[in-house]
Scaffold this active site. Structure first.
Site, PDB file in Angstrom:
ATOM      1  N   THR A   1       1.600  -0.988  -0.105  1.00  0.00           N
ATOM      2  CA  THR A   1      -0.039  -0.521  -0.309  1.00  0.00           C
ATOM      3  C   THR A   1       1.168   1.898  -0.136  1.00  0.00           C
ATOM      4  OG1 THR A   1      -1.564  -1.084   1.249  1.00  0.00           O
ATOM      5  CG2 THR A   1      -2.112   1.234   1.633  1.00  0.00           C
TER       6      THR A   1
ATOM      7  N   GLU B   1       1.425   9.095  -5.611  1.00  0.00           N
ATOM      8  CA  GLU B   1       1.749  10.829  -5.959  1.00  0.00           C
ATOM      9  C   GLU B   1       2.417  11.311  -7.211  1.00  0.00           C
ATOM     10  OE1 GLU B   1       2.189  12.478  -1.929  1.00  0.00           O
ATOM     11  OE2 GLU B   1       2.857  11.048  -1.283  1.00  0.00           O
TER      12      GLU B   1
ATOM     13  N   HIS C   1      -6.849   0.396  -1.638  1.00  0.00           N
ATOM     14  CA  HIS C   1      -6.027  -0.881  -2.204  1.00  0.00           C
ATOM     15  C   HIS C   1      -6.881  -1.544  -2.502  1.00  0.00           C
ATOM     16  CE1 HIS C   1      -1.768  -2.510  -2.148  1.00  0.00           C
ATOM     17  NE2 HIS C   1      -2.886  -3.109  -3.383  1.00  0.00           N
TER      18      HIS C   1
END
Length: 134
Positions: free
Chosen positions: A40, A48, A74
């Site tokens: 994750t 990002e 996720h």
């Protein structure tokens, strides 16, 4: 580094970034879990990074962006050796605040989705403020 782009930062811009899941991307290697699957934290970093690279093409030399918020899921596990790809779209611009829709897919299915927020900063001023904490 001189930025060489004529791109304008507008709603609707999109970007993609992919990687192949290696040992260093595994939850078991990160300490975020025991399973040998895409972690994750690495999914968030991919999200990002995809948004960051999109903005860098559009900003002035003294500007950059910093991540300030991430709300994502996720949804499925991806094994070692499989390719994952993140797609982002700039969906909102509010002065210096940028909001992105992000989706992550592996070779079989959608494995993540969410919203990521970044702020445009003046790099020198931002770093000076951070360094003033020392």
């Amino acid at each position: 580094m001189k930025k060489m782009s004529n791109k304008e930062l507008i709603v609707g811009l999109k970007n993609k970034k992919s990687l192949v899941v290696k040992k260093e991307h595994l939850a078991s290697s990160k300490g975020s879990g025991a399973a040998d699957v895409f972690s994750t934290p690495d999914m968030l970093l991919l999200m990002e990074g995809t948004c960051f690279l999109l903005t860098e093409e559009c900003l002035k030399d003294n500007e950059s962006t910093v991540g300030t918020k991430a709300d994502f899921k996720h949804m499925a596990a991806t094994p070692l050796g499989m390719k994952v790809e993140c797609e982002c779209e700039l969906i909102e611009i509010d002065r210096r605040r940028l909001v992105f829709k992000v989706d992550v897919y592996d070779e079989k299915e959608k494995v993540g989705e969410g919203i990521h927020e970044r702020f445009i900063i003046d790099k020198e001023k931002f770093e000076a403020k951070a360094n003033s904490k020392k």
